[in-house]
Design a protein around this motif. Structure first.
Motif, PDB file in Angstrom:
ATOM      1  N   ALA A  82       1.708 -15.136  44.686  1.00  0.00           N
ATOM      2  CA  ALA A  82       0.870 -16.050  43.931  1.00  0.00           C
ATOM      3  C   ALA A  82      -0.114 -16.761  44.850  1.00  0.00           C
ATOM      4  O   ALA A  82       0.186 -17.040  46.021  1.00  0.00           O
ATOM      5  CB  ALA A  82       1.739 -17.070  43.201  1.00  0.00           C
ATOM      6  N   GLY A  83      -1.288 -17.052  44.306  1.00  0.00           N
ATOM      7  CA  GLY A  83      -2.287 -17.779  45.068  1.00  0.00           C
ATOM      8  C   GLY A  83      -3.574 -16.992  45.201  1.00  0.00           C
ATOM      9  O   GLY A  83      -3.619 -15.796  44.914  1.00  0.00           O
ATOM     10  N   PRO A  84      -4.636 -17.627  45.664  1.00  0.00           N
ATOM     11  CA  PRO A  84      -5.948 -16.978  45.705  1.00  0.00           C
ATOM     12  C   PRO A  84      -6.133 -16.077  46.922  1.00  0.00           C
ATOM     13  O   PRO A  84      -5.456 -16.208  47.939  1.00  0.00           O
ATOM     14  CB  PRO A  84      -6.911 -18.174  45.775  1.00  0.00           C
ATOM     15  CG  PRO A  84      -6.119 -19.222  46.511  1.00  0.00           C
ATOM     16  CD  PRO A  84      -4.693 -19.051  46.046  1.00  0.00           C
ATOM     17  N   GLY A 110       2.320 -14.887  36.206  1.00  0.00           N
ATOM     18  CA  GLY A 110       1.397 -15.921  35.767  1.00  0.00           C
ATOM     19  C   GLY A 110       0.053 -15.304  35.472  1.00  0.00           C
ATOM     20  O   GLY A 110      -0.200 -14.136  35.794  1.00  0.00           O
ATOM     21  N   ASN A 112      -4.311 -14.855  35.336  1.00  0.00           N
ATOM     22  CA  ASN A 112      -5.516 -14.904  36.167  1.00  0.00           C
ATOM     23  C   ASN A 112      -5.510 -13.989  37.390  1.00  0.00           C
ATOM     24  O   ASN A 112      -6.396 -14.102  38.241  1.00  0.00           O
ATOM     25  CB  ASN A 112      -5.843 -16.339  36.592  1.00  0.00           C
ATOM     26  CG  ASN A 112      -6.150 -17.211  35.386  1.00  0.00           C
ATOM     27  OD1 ASN A 112      -6.803 -16.764  34.448  1.00  0.00           O
ATOM     28  ND2 ASN A 112      -5.641 -18.432  35.383  1.00  0.00           N
ATOM     29  N   SER A 131      -0.239 -13.404  31.654  1.00  0.00           N
ATOM     30  CA  SER A 131       1.108 -13.613  32.179  1.00  0.00           C
ATOM     31  C   SER A 131       2.067 -12.756  31.372  1.00  0.00           C
ATOM     32  O   SER A 131       2.234 -12.967  30.168  1.00  0.00           O
ATOM     33  CB  SER A 131       1.498 -15.089  32.081  1.00  0.00           C
ATOM     34  OG  SER A 131       2.814 -15.284  32.554  1.00  0.00           O
ATOM     35  N   SER A 157      -4.948 -11.143  43.368  1.00  0.00           N
ATOM     36  CA  SER A 157      -3.912 -12.143  43.080  1.00  0.00           C
ATOM     37  C   SER A 157      -4.394 -13.177  42.071  1.00  0.00           C
ATOM     38  O   SER A 157      -5.595 -13.365  41.845  1.00  0.00           O
ATOM     39  CB  SER A 157      -3.470 -12.820  44.370  1.00  0.00           C
ATOM     40  OG  SER A 157      -4.584 -13.429  45.013  1.00  0.00           O
ATOM     41  N   GLY A 158      -3.422 -13.872  41.478  1.00  0.00           N
ATOM     42  CA  GLY A 158      -3.707 -14.910  40.499  1.00  0.00           C
ATOM     43  C   GLY A 158      -2.752 -16.078  40.635  1.00  0.00           C
ATOM     44  O   GLY A 158      -2.243 -16.360  41.728  1.00  0.00           O
ATOM     45  N   ASP A 159      -2.476 -16.726  39.508  1.00  0.00           N
ATOM     46  CA  ASP A 159      -1.645 -17.930  39.520  1.00  0.00           C
ATOM     47  C   ASP A 159      -0.167 -17.630  39.746  1.00  0.00           C
ATOM     48  O   ASP A 159       0.601 -18.538  40.073  1.00  0.00           O
ATOM     49  CB  ASP A 159      -1.806 -18.701  38.205  1.00  0.00           C
ATOM     50  CG  ASP A 159      -3.231 -19.188  37.992  1.00  0.00           C
ATOM     51  OD1 ASP A 159      -3.998 -19.183  38.970  1.00  0.00           O
ATOM     52  OD2 ASP A 159      -3.567 -19.549  36.853  1.00  0.00           O
ATOM     53  N   GLY A 160       0.245 -16.408  39.506  1.00  0.00           N
ATOM     54  CA  GLY A 160       1.633 -15.996  39.731  1.00  0.00           C
ATOM     55  C   GLY A 160       1.649 -14.679  40.480  1.00  0.00           C
ATOM     56  O   GLY A 160       0.601 -14.084  40.768  1.00  0.00           O
TER      57      GLY A 160
END
Length: 661
Positions: A82-84, A110, A112, A131, A157-160
């Motif tokens: 997770a993460g940008p 998650g 995005n 998600s 990658s996205g929020d999860g």
């Protein structure tokens, strides 16, 4: 990345290129008479698309990698934390010109995340991922490539966490049909179905596993895939006769004529005397070898009576969609039609006395010994079933049509008579005298008549139009709708996909549309077979919704060999108008619009010859307005309904509008 371990298996554990797979199951059986030609290499190839060779071929940023805890297929997957800013990607260079879809199975913790295709560094297609912790199939559609273009496929990658597996390239379908309507639901449904259905098409020459299934996820070897599409569970490396038959119309809408022909011919070649003219139940995507989970030996393989007959019916329909003369000239196909409608019936008729009429029968002993019905869950020892006799009737009609196209009028007349006799016997004797729940839908091996709800062996009878029109059929259609809407609702989505066909073919337009919406609205629900994924990732769902839009709602009946088509609006209440563009029939393309049930317009957008259009409207009218001018009209009765029609000639580039009332 997810810490759970609930793998959803896939037949696409490996694609292009493959190192040899360890033997994990029975060797594939080669059908007698199958073509031995070698497929050329696929035009678009990804290295290590299932991550079974670890990081080979892929680029990974920090926070990404290859894991084994939650694969979709095989033993490995790619993950992104997770993460940008994280990415897993592969870049290939096109060696030829083409348009492609690229699909992957993706699960997320998650929203995005992104799934992206870039051509020469510019975004060509992209999806923002929802998600969804269960694997779902996502497709980047209609990516155009020229020689020397670079194509990057990236998971971002996205929020999860994001897990990705089993990349698959597909050739974009020859047709790109589009619908517009006063009802946004059908527009959304058709667009989703078109993209999803095309994602199941194999790029010929792709190397992939053979005999992959839930017990042997890596298969028993590899081979070059033929022009084909998925028709059956997504975790098996093959296509099934029952599924393919039901998906054929949707494939026709996409102009997947090469795939339909390859698959039909492979089944035809498998229907040997050794098999007592049963076709194999499933073949691998090489279109040569039998799928081992369903085939053990020439006397021990899955076989169901309706499939033999449906393949004859569907070959005739494929001929009308494509205009391909091989459907009447290819001896492999022609011999199959003749055996299926003659020797097959004789060899499998002996348990129940039907007088002068022959009815093909099952053994009552299970799917590996030959069943009479597609309903595999009933446990009834059926000798004869409503879906088998209905399919036999349609096979006779198809044989009559094919023989007429071949120029054998005597044979056509013979099969026309056989169809009439079988239908008359069904309505006077076989189906009993009861209505609704009291109608006979099958007979056991000891001769007992069965009534009540039989799922496929109930709804196939009106769907195959062996049941005479009138109050008895109307009551039975009411009964089917009541049962399927209540306690008799099938748990598997693929069974429900037959209900729109059943009701549209019997002029229950509102009910047909109700069931189309029901199937579509359940596409994101987990399939009853959890290894399959969601309902929407069962291939039959998308293909049948395409066919039901065109043949059901729009009432299109193609006849490419005769340069003709007929149409009749079946728009439901509340849908004021519906239009389709890039409707392909033979080598022609059309736009068709219905406004209610009283006005239709046809544009012949491209083609080499004029088409005769039978514009059909329910009711009796002395004249119909053709481009605003009243013209004398004719009437006909089709399956109990009176229609008024005209037959204008629509040349390429011309638009014709016909209006009733």
């Amino acid at each position: 990345m997810t810490r759970s371990r609930v793998p959803l298996l896939s037949a696409l554990a490996l694609l292009l290129p493959l190192t040899p797979l360890a033997l994990g199951g029975p060797a594939a059986a080669a059908p007698p008479g199958a073509a031995a030609g070698q497929e050329p290499p696929a035009a678009l190839a990804f290295t290590n698309p299932g991550f079974e060779q670890g990081a080979t071929g892929w680029q990974f940023t920090s926070g990404t990698g290859v894991a084994t805890n939650y694969p979709h297929g095989g033993a490995r997957l790619a993950y992104l934390d997770a993460g940008p800013g994280m990415k897993v990607s592969q870049t290939v260079t096109a060696t030829g010109r083409g348009v492609y879809d690229v699909s992957a199975w993706i699960a997320t913790g998650g929203p995005n995340g992104r799934y992206v295709a870039r051509v020469n560094g510019a975004v060509a297609a992209a999806l923002t991922l929802p998600s969804a912790s269960n694997y779902r199939r996502h497709t980047l559609s209609r990516i155009s490539l020229a020689p020397g273009d670079t194509l990057e496929i990236a998971f971002e990658s996205g929020d999860g966490w994001v897990n990705a597996d089993d990349l698959m390239p597909s050739p974009a379908s020859p047709a790109d049909p589009r619908v517009s309507s006063s009802d946004p639901k059908i527009v959304e449904m058709f667009e989703w179905s078109k993209r999803k259905a095309n994602s199941w098409v194999h790029l010929p020459g792709t190397q992939g596993p053979l005999n992959a299934d839930e017990n042997h996820t890596g298969g028993s070897g590899s081979g070059a895939y033929a022009a084909s599409y998925w028709a059956g569970y997504a975790n098996r490396s093959g296509y099934y006769s029952r599924d393919m038959a039901h998906q054929l119309a949707g494939a026709g809408v996409l102009a997947l004529h090469a795939e339909n022909r390859t698959m039909l011919r492979s089944f035809a070649a498998s229907a040997t005397p050794e098999h007592k003219y049963y076709p194999a139940w499933a073949l691998n995507f090489d279109a040569k070898t039998y799928l081992s989970i369903d085939y053990k030996s020439p006397s021990n393989f899955v076989r169901e009576v309706p499939a033999t007959f449906e393949l004859v019916q569907k070959a005739e329909e494929a001929y009308r969609w494509s205009g391909d003369r091989s459907y009447v000239d290819d001896p492999v196909l022609w011999d199959f039609y003749r055996h299926a409608t003659d020797e097959f019936v004789t060899l499998h008729d002996g348990l129940k006395n039907n007088g002068t009429v022959k009815v093909a029968e099952g053994t009552g002993k299970g799917i590996f010994q030959g069943t009479a019905s597609y309903n595999e869950q009933s446990g009834e020892p059926l000798a004869e079933a409503g879906d088998a006799i209905g399919s036999q009737y349609q096979a006779y009609l198809a044989m009559a049509s094919l023989a007429r196209s071949k120029g054998d009028c005597a044979l056509a007349d013979r099969y026309g008579a056989k169809a009439r006799d079988l239908k008359a016997y069904f309505n006077s004797t076989w189906s009993g005298t009861g209505s609704g729940a009291a109608m006979v839908r099958g007979y056991t091996t000891d001769g007992r008549a069965l009534t009540g709800w039989g799922k496929e062996n109930s709804w196939f009878m009106p769907m195959k139009q062996i049941l005479d029109p009138g109050p008895r059929r109307e009551a039975y259609l009411d009964y089917i709708d009541q049962q399927a809407s209540g306690p008799g609702r099938p748990s598997n989505i693929e069974a429900l996909t037959y209900l729109p066909d059943t009701f549209f073919r019997n002029n229950r337009n509102d009910t047909g549309w109700k069931w189309m919406k029901d199937v579509y609205d359940h596409k994101d629900v987990q399939h009853v077979n959890t290894k399959q994924g969601t309902n929407g990732d069962y291939p039959e769902v998308s293909f049948t919704l395409l066919g039901q839009t065109v043949e059901g709602l729009m009432g299109v009946s193609p006849d490419a060999p005769a340069h003709a088509l007929s149409t009749g609006s079946r728009l439901p209440s509340g849908m004021d108008w519906l239009r389709i563009d890039d409707l392909r029939i033979g080598d022609s393309a059309f736009s068709l619009r219905h406004d209610g049930a009283s006005r239709s317009s046809l544009t012949h957008t491209s083609g080499s010859a004029a088409y005769t259009w039978e514009a059909r409207f329910p009711g009796t009218y002395a004249t119909l307005a053709v481009d605003g001018v009243a013209q004398p009209a004719r009437t006909k009765v089709v399956d109990g309904v009176t229609y008024t029609y005209v037959t204008p000639l629509v040349a390429p580039g011309r638009t014709v509008t016909v209006q009733a009332g």
